[in-house]
Design a protein around this motif. Sequence first.
Motif, PDB file in Angstrom:
ATOM      1  N   GLN A 155       0.826  -1.214   0.000  1.00  0.00           N
ATOM      2  CA  GLN A 155       0.000   0.000   0.000  1.00  0.00           C
ATOM      3  C   GLN A 155       0.853   1.255   0.000  1.00  0.00           C
ATOM      4  O   GLN A 155       0.535   2.227  -0.679  1.00  0.00           O
ATOM      5  N   GLU A 159       1.358   0.259  -4.563  1.00  0.00           N
ATOM      6  CA  GLU A 159      -0.005   0.441  -5.063  1.00  0.00           C
ATOM      7  C   GLU A 159      -0.478   1.883  -4.922  1.00  0.00           C
ATOM      8  O   GLU A 159      -1.613   2.192  -5.183  1.00  0.00           O
ATOM      9  N   ARG A 160       0.401   2.779  -4.533  1.00  0.00           N
ATOM     10  CA  ARG A 160      -0.016   4.148  -4.240  1.00  0.00           C
ATOM     11  C   ARG A 160      -0.517   4.891  -5.478  1.00  0.00           C
ATOM     12  O   ARG A 160      -1.329   5.776  -5.364  1.00  0.00           O
ATOM     13  N   ARG A 163      -4.449   4.628  -6.148  1.00  0.00           N
ATOM     14  CA  ARG A 163      -5.429   5.274  -5.265  1.00  0.00           C
ATOM     15  C   ARG A 163      -6.066   6.468  -5.918  1.00  0.00           C
ATOM     16  O   ARG A 163      -5.608   7.149  -6.720  1.00  0.00           O
TER      17      ARG A 163
END
Length: 163
Positions: A155, A159-160, A163
């Motif tokens: 996260q 995977e930022r 978002r």
Amino acid sequence: MVARQVSDPPPSGDWRADLTEAAHRIRQMTLRHPWLARHALNAEDFGPGALAMTESTLGLLDGRGLDTGDMLDAWWTLLAFVQGHAFAEARRHEARQRRADERETGAPAPSFLDKAAESGEYPLSTRALREAPRPTDPRDAFDRRLGHVLDGLAQAFFERDRR
């Protein structure tokens, strides 16, 4: 020199699998040398072994869109978890051995946790420590908790952009 024992194979293309393998290598090294976890690894204390281990692990993260600060944050997070977990694992093993020795030589004295539980002052801790399921294999606990750390790294770093 002990840290030189942890050099990772070349990146596989799967950062999570690579860091899992690195974590297991560091865990094994720390279990073989529990004193190592008492020494925080910081740049001022680097020797050739620590630098080789750091280079190897950073190599698993390089080329994945992280800047050097993010790579270091991911590396320090992984290292802190693994060393802390392995050190605690080694301490639990030592405590079990002490209790076994005490049983052979006479009745063991109640532990601090037993006394604290009897006091009633720590109901949540007592319940958590006494009722929580205990894995029979320390590696199972390590793998489960490592998964939480890797989920957090995913996260924070991988995977930022989604978002």
